[in-house]
Design a protein around this motif. Sequence first.
Motif, PDB file in Angstrom:
ATOM      1  N   ASN A  39     -10.910  48.166  84.587  1.00 45.84           N
ATOM      2  CA  ASN A  39     -12.188  48.870  84.672  1.00 45.84           C
ATOM      3  C   ASN A  39     -13.096  48.526  83.496  1.00 45.84           C
ATOM      4  N   LEU A  40     -12.524  48.443  82.302  1.00 43.78           N
ATOM      5  CA  LEU A  40     -13.326  48.130  81.118  1.00 43.78           C
ATOM      6  C   LEU A  40     -13.869  46.700  81.167  1.00 43.78           C
ATOM      7  N   VAL A  41     -13.103  45.779  81.715  1.00 46.99           N
ATOM      8  CA  VAL A  41     -13.619  44.415  81.879  1.00 46.99           C
ATOM      9  C   VAL A  41     -14.813  44.410  82.819  1.00 46.99           C
ATOM     10  N   GLU A  42     -14.726  45.171  83.916  1.00 43.02           N
ATOM     11  CA  GLU A  42     -15.855  45.247  84.851  1.00 43.02           C
ATOM     12  C   GLU A  42     -17.079  45.853  84.163  1.00 43.02           C
ATOM     13  N   ILE A  43     -16.870  46.927  83.395  1.00 45.55           N
ATOM     14  CA  ILE A  43     -17.971  47.564  82.672  1.00 45.55           C
ATOM     15  C   ILE A  43     -18.571  46.602  81.657  1.00 45.55           C
ATOM     16  N   THR A  44     -17.722  45.896  80.919  1.00 45.26           N
ATOM     17  CA  THR A  44     -18.210  44.963  79.898  1.00 45.26           C
ATOM     18  C   THR A  44     -18.998  43.826  80.520  1.00 45.26           C
ATOM     19  N   HIS A  45     -18.527  43.326  81.637  1.00 44.93           N
ATOM     20  CA  HIS A  45     -19.229  42.258  82.346  1.00 44.93           C
ATOM     21  C   HIS A  45     -20.631  42.723  82.743  1.00 44.93           C
ATOM     22  N   ALA A  46     -20.724  43.920  83.337  1.00 46.06           N
ATOM     23  CA  ALA A  46     -22.027  44.456  83.738  1.00 46.06           C
ATOM     24  C   ALA A  46     -22.906  44.730  82.528  1.00 46.06           C
ATOM     25  N   ALA A  47     -22.320  45.259  81.459  1.00 46.55           N
ATOM     26  CA  ALA A  47     -23.091  45.575  80.254  1.00 46.55           C
ATOM     27  C   ALA A  47     -23.643  44.321  79.593  1.00 46.55           C
ATOM     28  N   ALA A  48     -22.841  43.276  79.534  1.00 51.97           N
ATOM     29  CA  ALA A  48     -23.298  42.033  78.917  1.00 51.97           C
ATOM     30  C   ALA A  48     -24.504  41.470  79.671  1.00 51.97           C
ATOM     31  N   LEU A  49     -24.447  41.490  80.989  1.00 45.50           N
ATOM     32  CA  LEU A  49     -25.574  40.996  81.790  1.00 45.50           C
ATOM     33  C   LEU A  49     -26.782  41.915  81.671  1.00 45.50           C
ATOM     34  N   PHE A  50     -26.539  43.223  81.638  1.00 44.35           N
ATOM     35  CA  PHE A  50     -27.640  44.186  81.510  1.00 44.35           C
ATOM     36  C   PHE A  50     -28.392  43.975  80.200  1.00 44.35           C
ATOM     37  N   TYR A  51     -27.666  43.903  79.096  1.00 52.28           N
ATOM     38  CA  TYR A  51     -28.332  43.728  77.801  1.00 52.28           C
ATOM     39  C   TYR A  51     -28.955  42.342  77.672  1.00 52.28           C
ATOM     40  N   GLU A  52     -28.321  41.355  78.251  1.00 53.39           N
ATOM     41  CA  GLU A  52     -28.881  40.006  78.219  1.00 53.39           C
ATOM     42  C   GLU A  52     -30.255  39.962  78.873  1.00 53.39           C
ATOM     43  N   GLN A  53     -30.411  40.708  79.967  1.00 52.81           N
ATOM     44  CA  GLN A  53     -31.682  40.691  80.685  1.00 52.81           C
ATOM     45  C   GLN A  53     -32.676  41.740  80.186  1.00 52.81           C
ATOM     46  N   SER A  54     -32.180  42.835  79.600  1.00 52.18           N
ATOM     47  CA  SER A  54     -33.087  43.887  79.140  1.00 52.18           C
ATOM     48  C   SER A  54     -33.576  43.657  77.714  1.00 52.18           C
ATOM     49  N   PHE A  55     -32.821  42.922  76.905  1.00 51.07           N
ATOM     50  CA  PHE A  55     -33.226  42.731  75.511  1.00 51.07           C
ATOM     51  C   PHE A  55     -34.574  42.032  75.383  1.00 51.07           C
ATOM     52  N   PRO A  56     -34.853  40.950  76.136  1.00 46.95           N
ATOM     53  CA  PRO A  56     -36.176  40.330  76.021  1.00 46.95           C
ATOM     54  C   PRO A  56     -37.303  41.263  76.446  1.00 46.95           C
ATOM     55  N   ILE A  57     -37.010  42.223  77.313  1.00 46.04           N
ATOM     56  CA  ILE A  57     -38.023  43.163  77.773  1.00 46.04           C
ATOM     57  C   ILE A  57     -38.355  44.179  76.691  1.00 46.04           C
ATOM     58  N   ALA A  58     -37.322  44.795  76.121  1.00 49.34           N
ATOM     59  CA  ALA A  58     -37.532  45.895  75.178  1.00 49.34           C
ATOM     60  C   ALA A  58     -37.624  45.445  73.725  1.00 49.34           C
ATOM     61  N   GLY A  59     -37.227  44.214  73.432  1.00 53.25           N
ATOM     62  CA  GLY A  59     -37.170  43.766  72.047  1.00 53.25           C
ATOM     63  C   GLY A  59     -38.488  43.856  71.308  1.00 53.25           C
ATOM     64  N   SER A  60     -39.601  43.646  72.015  1.00 58.33           N
ATOM     65  CA  SER A  60     -40.906  43.654  71.352  1.00 58.33           C
ATOM     66  C   SER A  60     -41.271  45.030  70.820  1.00 58.33           C
ATOM     67  N   LEU A  61     -40.650  46.089  71.351  1.00 58.64           N
ATOM     68  CA  LEU A  61     -40.953  47.439  70.867  1.00 58.64           C
ATOM     69  C   LEU A  61     -40.589  47.611  69.397  1.00 58.64           C
ATOM     70  N   TYR A  62     -39.556  46.900  68.954  1.00 55.55           N
ATOM     71  CA  TYR A  62     -39.064  47.098  67.587  1.00 55.55           C
ATOM     72  C   TYR A  62     -39.997  46.502  66.546  1.00 55.55           C
ATOM     73  N   ALA A  63     -40.994  45.767  66.986  1.00 55.46           N
ATOM     74  CA  ALA A  63     -41.977  45.226  66.051  1.00 55.46           C
ATOM     75  C   ALA A  63     -43.100  46.221  65.775  1.00 55.46           C
ATOM     76  N   GLU A  64     -43.179  47.277  66.580  1.00 55.17           N
ATOM     77  CA  GLU A  64     -44.249  48.256  66.428  1.00 55.17           C
ATOM     78  C   GLU A  64     -43.641  49.656  66.409  1.00 55.17           C
ATOM     79  N   THR A  65     -43.454  50.208  65.204  1.00 59.22           N
ATOM     80  CA  THR A  65     -42.748  51.477  65.045  1.00 59.22           C
ATOM     81  C   THR A  65     -43.394  52.613  65.818  1.00 59.22           C
ATOM     82  N   ARG A  66     -44.714  52.740  65.745  1.00 61.60           N
ATOM     83  CA  ARG A  66     -45.394  53.846  66.424  1.00 61.60           C
ATOM     84  C   ARG A  66     -45.223  53.745  67.934  1.00 61.60           C
TER      85      ARG A  66
END
Length: 205
Positions: free
Chosen positions: A82-109
């Motif tokens: 079960n943890l391997v399945e969760i990790t597989h999904a999590a790795a893909l989720f963060y891989e695709q979501s990081f470029p989307i949300a990453g720009s927020l960290y450049a603007e604190t407000r």
Amino acid sequence: MQKPARERILDAAHELMRTIGLARTTTKEIAKAAGCSEAALYKHFASKEELFVSVLKERLPQLAPLIHRLAEDPGGRTVEENLVEITHAAALFYEQSFPIAGSLYAETRLRRRHVAALREMGTGPHMPIMGLDEYLRAEQRAGRVAPEADTFAAASLLLGACAQRAFAYDEDGPQPPPPVQGFATALVRTLWQGIAPESSRGRRP
């Protein structure tokens, strides 16, 4: 046949957020790319934050529903599987979501405003950790995770490693991320040695 307006808006939002980041993507640009007015966009989504959450839920690999399902019913498989399945999904989720949300960290407000809006909707980046902690505690109650294991720490380590994989490596750069399946198996194998019941230690997933 043209897609319904809501689907076109989601497609446009996903593409813009993926290519230029959430911070720079405006509802005006999304509406233009979707071929509709901003007024039409707001008929389907109350805010850009709600649209962002919908993109995560409907256009990215699903993580939260998987964790929730396993917490409700761990099933007949081993904890490691079960943890391997969760990790597989999590790795893909963060891989695709990081470029989307990453720009927020450049603007604190902007990031604070975004986090506050997500909190009002009852969601946020902490939710997968809370969900995985809940799953591990369910397995702990069933005797399949060591009683002394810190399930919150284990959930944080596992999902933190998945997020770090998305942050530290570049698919098109000189050091691409490690392949997802091998990464998931190796990560769970290592974590399992710290949370497995005494009778299960040494067994490999």
